[in-house]
Design a protein around this motif. Sequence first.
Motif, PDB file in Angstrom:
ATOM      1  N   UNK A 124       0.882  -1.200   0.174  1.00 27.46           N
ATOM      2  CA  UNK A 124      -0.071  -0.006   0.019  1.00 27.46           C
ATOM      3  C   UNK A 124       0.748   1.347   0.051  1.00 27.46           C
ATOM      4  N   UNK A 125       1.577   1.377   0.762  1.00 28.62           N
ATOM      5  CA  UNK A 125       2.410   2.671   1.370  1.00 28.62           C
ATOM      6  C   UNK A 125       3.562   2.684   0.005  1.00 28.62           C
ATOM      7  N   UNK A 126       4.186   1.548  -0.311  1.00 29.89           N
ATOM      8  CA  UNK A 126       4.951   1.331  -1.403  1.00 29.89           C
ATOM      9  C   UNK A 126       4.433   1.185  -2.779  1.00 29.89           C
ATOM     10  N   UNK A 127       3.295   1.276  -3.034  1.00 33.67           N
ATOM     11  CA  UNK A 127       2.704   1.407  -4.326  1.00 33.67           C
ATOM     12  C   UNK A 127       2.211  -0.425  -4.678  1.00 33.67           C
ATOM     13  N   UNK A 128       0.921  -0.338  -4.953  1.00 33.80           N
ATOM     14  CA  UNK A 128       0.523  -1.684  -5.400  1.00 33.80           C
ATOM     15  C   UNK A 128       1.111  -2.155  -6.765  1.00 33.80           C
ATOM     16  N   UNK A 129       1.153  -3.509  -6.682  1.00 32.87           N
ATOM     17  CA  UNK A 129       1.654  -4.094  -7.992  1.00 32.87           C
ATOM     18  C   UNK A 129       0.794  -4.415  -9.030  1.00 32.87           C
ATOM     19  N   UNK A 130       0.979  -4.042  -9.964  1.00 32.93           N
ATOM     20  CA  UNK A 130       0.040  -3.977 -11.394  1.00 32.93           C
ATOM     21  C   UNK A 130      -0.228  -5.552 -11.776  1.00 32.93           C
ATOM     22  N   UNK A 131      -1.280  -6.116 -11.998  1.00 29.22           N
ATOM     23  CA  UNK A 131      -1.547  -7.371 -12.680  1.00 29.22           C
ATOM     24  C   UNK A 131      -1.843  -7.501 -14.328  1.00 29.22           C
ATOM     25  N   UNK A 161      -9.541  -3.384  -8.425  1.00 28.87           N
ATOM     26  CA  UNK A 161      -8.306  -3.008  -8.869  1.00 28.87           C
ATOM     27  C   UNK A 161      -7.537  -2.282  -7.889  1.00 28.87           C
ATOM     28  N   UNK A 162      -8.231  -1.786  -6.818  1.00 25.88           N
ATOM     29  CA  UNK A 162      -7.626  -1.100  -5.591  1.00 25.88           C
ATOM     30  C   UNK A 162      -7.279  -2.174  -4.632  1.00 25.88           C
ATOM     31  N   UNK A 163      -6.798  -1.436  -3.635  1.00 22.78           N
ATOM     32  CA  UNK A 163      -6.290  -2.583  -2.543  1.00 22.78           C
ATOM     33  C   UNK A 163      -6.912  -1.606  -1.123  1.00 22.78           C
ATOM     34  N   UNK A 164      -6.880  -2.379  -0.100  1.00 23.48           N
ATOM     35  CA  UNK A 164      -7.163  -2.090   1.215  1.00 23.48           C
ATOM     36  C   UNK A 164      -6.264  -2.420   2.149  1.00 23.48           C
TER      37      UNK A 164
END
Length: 310
Positions: A124-131, A161-164
């Motif tokens: 989250x803080x580091x930026x989510x990984x795209x699939x 596509x978001x994250x929690x």
Amino acid sequence: MARMAAPNASDTKIFTGLKQIAETRHYKAWLLDQFGVLHDGKKPYPGAISTLENLAACGAKMIIISNSSRRALTTLDKLKTLGFDPSLFIGAITSGELTYQHLQRRDDPWFQMLGKTCIHMTWSDRGAISLEGLGLQVVENVEKAEFVLVHGTEALGLSSGDSVSKNLGELEKILEQCAAKGIPMVVANPDFVTVEARELRIMPGTLAAKYEKLGGEVKWMGKPHEIIYKEAMAMAGVEASDSIAVGDSLHHDIKGANASGIESAFITCGIHSSELGLNGFGELADVASVRALASKYDAYPSYVLPSFTW
């Protein structure tokens, strides 16, 4: 069978700089870890950039070999922002790149068996990984998942596509459900911890180890497993006998080099600095302490250096 590198602790040579290694033997390919060796995630270590330049001047082929869950190009871009010259490297092999390629190609029998729906643990803080480009469907309900994909330890991917954000305990509870269902896991970063600005951060390998303890099946996509070393040597066009791996993790970097039959240099200022009783960058580790730690991890470096300096 590949020759094992430095099979016991007493064979290890203690040096103060890489120049001594370069003068001892000409290695055609240097497989370099990044976190804990070249930089701490925020800035380069003192002397790291000039050491790379000196190695390049010796004709060495240098490859970043990293358990980062990010793609190879992202890793090289990050190094550039930290002040490193990407042209010094012939390329990068990351756990994230290997994971992406195998999920995309599906030419490996194990990956052919995986479905398309997954529980996705990410950053989250580091930026989510795209699939993007993998044709995967992220699901939030374990009952609908065919496998678990672990890129990070801070968040759970959503179908939108978001994250929690999730803490480690919350992610582990989800893993308990996944293990009970008996679905496999792909871990795109086998590191247990990493060093970031002198602090240790929990990494995806910790979740994968937990999953194995729960009885789950894990596909480890990086060090210490041979897959990433073979990929790097193929990129450099060299044999194991002409290669050396440099890293700060005995379990991942050094044990992996041992298993792949290549020699290795252990950097003591990284994740094992506290275990070795080191307080500052470049401080020399006690020889007996290094050898005891190598025996503890059953991982034996050919050389030991306080830092990645010339």
